[in-house]
Design a protein around this motif. Structure first.
Motif, PDB file in Angstrom:
ATOM      1  N   ASP A 191      -5.660   2.948  -0.576  1.00 43.78           N
ATOM      2  CA  ASP A 191      -4.254   2.865  -0.194  1.00 43.78           C
ATOM      3  C   ASP A 191      -3.635   1.544  -0.637  1.00 43.78           C
ATOM      4  OD1 ASP A 191      -4.263   5.381   0.917  1.00 43.78           O
ATOM      5  OD2 ASP A 191      -4.517   4.665   2.983  1.00 43.78           O
ATOM      6  N   ASN A 234      -0.532   1.137  -3.381  1.00 43.06           N
ATOM      7  CA  ASN A 234       0.735   0.499  -3.021  1.00 43.06           C
ATOM      8  C   ASN A 234       0.938  -0.853  -3.679  1.00 43.06           C
ATOM      9  OD1 ASN A 234       1.601   2.601  -1.341  1.00 43.06           O
ATOM     10  ND2 ASN A 234       0.308   1.861   0.318  1.00 43.06           N
ATOM     11  N   PHE A 239       4.184  -1.422  -5.662  1.00 42.61           N
ATOM     12  CA  PHE A 239       5.410  -1.641  -4.904  1.00 42.61           C
ATOM     13  C   PHE A 239       5.499  -3.079  -4.408  1.00 42.61           C
ATOM     14  CE2 PHE A 239       4.413   2.932  -4.251  1.00 42.61           C
ATOM     15  CZ  PHE A 239       5.418   3.421  -5.071  1.00 42.61           C
TER      16      PHE A 239
END
Length: 61
Positions: free
Chosen positions: A35, A39, A42
């Motif tokens: 995860d 991410n 971003f």
């Protein structure tokens, strides 16, 4: 042992390897790491936007 037996053993080894990789990829222990990696793009974008905002503020002075 003939050629067909070797091919059968190789197929079995590849199948076991595939199952091990799938179990590892979907295990709960590695979920947080994957995860975070997913991410990360971003987070880089947020840092980039903050840098652009700071540059705009400096150019207005």
């Amino acid at each position: 042992m003939d050629y067909g037996t070797y091919r059968g053993i190789l197929t079995l080894v590849i199948l076991v390897l595939f199952v091990v990789i799938v179990v590892w990829a979907y295990s709960k222990r590695t979920k947080n790491r994957f995860d975070d990696a997913a991410n990360a793009i971003f987070e880089d974008e947020k840092k980039h936007n903050n840098t652009i905002s700071n540059e705009e503020k400096e150019s207005e002075k």
